[in-house]
Enzyme design. Structure first.
Site, short mmCIF file in Angstrom:
data_model
loop_
_atom_site.label_atom_id
_atom_site.label_comp_id
_atom_site.label_asym_id
_atom_site.label_seq_id
_atom_site.Cartn_x
_atom_site.Cartn_y
_atom_site.Cartn_z
N GLY A 135 0.82 -1.21 0.00
CA GLY A 135 0.00 0.00 0.00
C GLY A 135 0.85 1.25 0.00
O GLY A 135 2.05 1.19 0.30
N GLY A 167 0.99 5.46 1.15
CA GLY A 167 0.41 6.54 1.94
C GLY A 167 1.03 7.86 1.52
O GLY A 167 1.75 7.93 0.52
N ALA A 168 0.74 8.90 2.29
CA ALA A 168 1.22 10.23 1.94
C ALA A 168 2.74 10.35 2.07
O ALA A 168 3.37 11.15 1.41
CB ALA A 168 0.53 11.26 2.82
N GLY A 198 5.05 7.54 2.23
CA GLY A 198 5.90 6.44 1.79
C GLY A 198 5.10 5.26 1.26
O GLY A 198 3.90 5.34 1.07
N ASP A 257 -2.42 10.12 14.84
CA ASP A 257 -2.83 9.79 13.48
C ASP A 257 -3.79 8.59 13.53
O ASP A 257 -3.60 7.61 12.82
CB ASP A 257 -1.59 9.49 12.63
CG ASP A 257 -1.86 9.65 11.13
OD1 ASP A 257 -2.92 10.23 10.77
OD2 ASP A 257 -1.03 9.19 10.33
P1 ATP Z 1 -1.28 8.11 5.32
O1 ATP Z 1 0.06 8.12 4.69
O2 ATP Z 1 -2.18 9.17 4.82
O3 ATP Z 1 -1.19 8.08 6.81
P2 ATP Z 1 -1.82 5.24 5.16
O4 ATP Z 1 -1.86 4.95 6.64
O5 ATP Z 1 -2.80 4.47 4.33
O6 ATP Z 1 -2.05 6.77 4.88
P3 ATP Z 1 0.82 4.03 5.04
O7 ATP Z 1 0.97 4.07 6.51
O8 ATP Z 1 2.00 4.39 4.21
O9 ATP Z 1 -0.38 4.98 4.59
O10 ATP Z 1 0.36 2.57 4.66
C1 ATP Z 1 -0.02 2.22 3.36
C2 ATP Z 1 -0.83 0.93 3.42
O11 ATP Z 1 0.03 -0.15 3.70
C3 ATP Z 1 -1.89 0.90 4.52
O12 ATP Z 1 -3.12 1.43 4.07
C4 ATP Z 1 -1.99 -0.57 4.88
O13 ATP Z 1 -3.01 -1.18 4.11
C5 ATP Z 1 -0.64 -1.13 4.49
N1 ATP Z 1 0.16 -1.43 5.68
C6 ATP Z 1 0.79 -0.53 6.48
N2 ATP Z 1 1.45 -1.14 7.49
C7 ATP Z 1 1.24 -2.47 7.32
C8 ATP Z 1 1.64 -3.66 8.04
N3 ATP Z 1 2.39 -3.60 9.14
N4 ATP Z 1 1.20 -4.85 7.58
C9 ATP Z 1 0.42 -4.93 6.49
N5 ATP Z 1 0.00 -3.86 5.76
C10 ATP Z 1 0.41 -2.65 6.17
#
Ligand code: ATP
Ligand code: MG
Length: 341
Positions: free
Chosen positions: A57, A59-60, A62, A177
């Site tokens: 996935g 996010g903003a 990474g 967050d």
């Molecule tokens: P933002 O950057 O706006 O906070 P976000 O939380 O969706 O948004 P990331 O924290 O970069 O962004 O995570 C991206 C995606 O990766 C998440 O939506 C989640 O589905 C997946 N993810 C994050 N951490 C894990 C993990 N430990 N195990 C499995 N999937 C994960």
């Protein structure tokens, strides 16, 4: 990196007062090799020891990848953050990484293995979970046209609340967050929080200063428009509001507010409008009351974790023998049959 496991009894009766102690944070040296603790064993890990399997996935800040540590065979989630952080941001990041390390021992927070520096980028390595709740609720509500059973929402609420309470009680930090994408679920149905990326250390009276980041949809009225006589900063009840927004999403399958075009729109709906409510759902009055208490607009009236932990919805949900794993398994099976993987 191992660190002593903080002793914390999750079943103990909450204390009346939340702590006001400050936690010390030393600068964390981040290098291209990290000492990882994987299943109680120490490993010196370089980025080349991690085999990239697939993207999980974005996010903003990474991208999250699934990677395998060659020596131990462990598959982990690696969040790669673009290293554009300036000196100040880096200082905060180091401090936050110290906090993540200290969260070991909390069953409601993802296990942190360690951190690496690779070509100037940070690789934050943590326990791999199956999915995040934003994706699960979209699958259930939007694709399957179903809803989350109340008992499942209850177990999710208990896990999130206990994780947030642990952060304040033991590590003296707020999450900052709280949102469905930062709540993860494992194949076995365990619910854990992640991403203390913008957490801040609480100071006296549990308040801390904002760094101007955080997801706007989950921002409480006192942060959207701080009262004129209030010092800049907020207490852990700001996270309680975001927790309420998260429960709203889990209960309805919808975002707490429609998308805003301007800051003025946001100000008008969050500060002047009524708070989101779940009155139109079939959920129990206890569940509704609990969610609405979290979504109390006046921060001075909004309950803190200690009060929330005593609410009947939490007490009942915690005591109930609900098998989140079986429910989640059935969601995954149905998704497979519908070709929604
Ligand atoms: P933002 O950057 O706006 O906070 P976000 O939380 O969706 O948004 P990331 O924290 O970069 O962004 O995570 C991206 C995606 O990766 C998440 O939506 C989640 O589905 C997946 N993810 C994050 N951490 C894990 C993990 N430990 N195990 C499995 N999937 C994960
Ligand atoms: Mg996240």
């Amino acid at each position: 990196m191992a660190g002593a496991r903080p002793k914390f009894n999750f079943n103990a009766k909450p204390k009346e007062e939340e702590p006001k102690k400050e936690l010390e944070h030393n600068d964390h040296p981040i290098t291209s090799t990290g000492t990882f603790i994987i299943e109680e064993k120490k490993f010196e890990v370089k980025a080349t020891d991690l085999l990239q399997l697939k993207e999980r996935g974005r996010g903003a800040f990474g991208v999250v990848y699934e990677m395998q540590h060659r020596d131990s065979g462990t598959i982990m989630a690696v969040k790669r953050i673009r290293a554009t952080a300036d000196g100040n941001e880096r200082k905060y990041l180091m401090r936050d990484l110290n906090i993540i390390e200290k969260s070991k021992g909390c069953p409601y927070i993802v296990t942190f293995y360690g951190v690496l520096l690779k070509d100037g980028d940070l690789w934050i390595c943590m326990e791999l979970m199956d999915n995040s709740l934003d994706k699960v609720y979209k699958l259930v509500y939007h694709d399957m046209k179903k809803s989350f059973p109340e008992k499942i929402i209850g177990k999710m609420a208990v896990a999130i609340l206990k994780a947030l309470h642990f952060l304040v009680e033991v590590l003296h930090v707020m999450h900052r967050d709280v949102k469905p994408s930062n709540v993860l679920i494992s194949n076995e149905g365990q619910i854990k929080m992640c991403d203390f990326g913008i957490a801040g250390v609480t100071t006296d009276s549990n308040k801390c200063y904002t760094r101007g980041i955080g997801c706007k949809v989950y921002m409480p009225p006192e942060r959207v428009l701080p009262p004129p006589n209030q010092k800049k900063g907020y207490d852990s009840r700001s996270d309680v509001w975001s927790f309420g927004c998260t429960l709203f999403e889990l209960a309805t399958g919808k975002a707490p507010y429609p998308p805003w075009q301007t800051v003025f729109d946001q100000l008008k709906s969050v500060v002047e409008g009524p708070p989101p409510n779940i009155n139109d759902t079939d959920l129990s009055n206890e569940c509704k009351e609990f969610t609405h208490l979290c979504l109390e607009k006046d921060v001075n009236v909004r309950p803190n974790y200690v009060e929330l932990l005593k609410h009947q919805f939490i007490l009942t949900s915690d005591a109930e023998d609900t098998d989140v794993g079986t429910w989640y398994h059935s969601v995954r099976e149905e998704a497979k049959t519908l070709g929604l993987n």
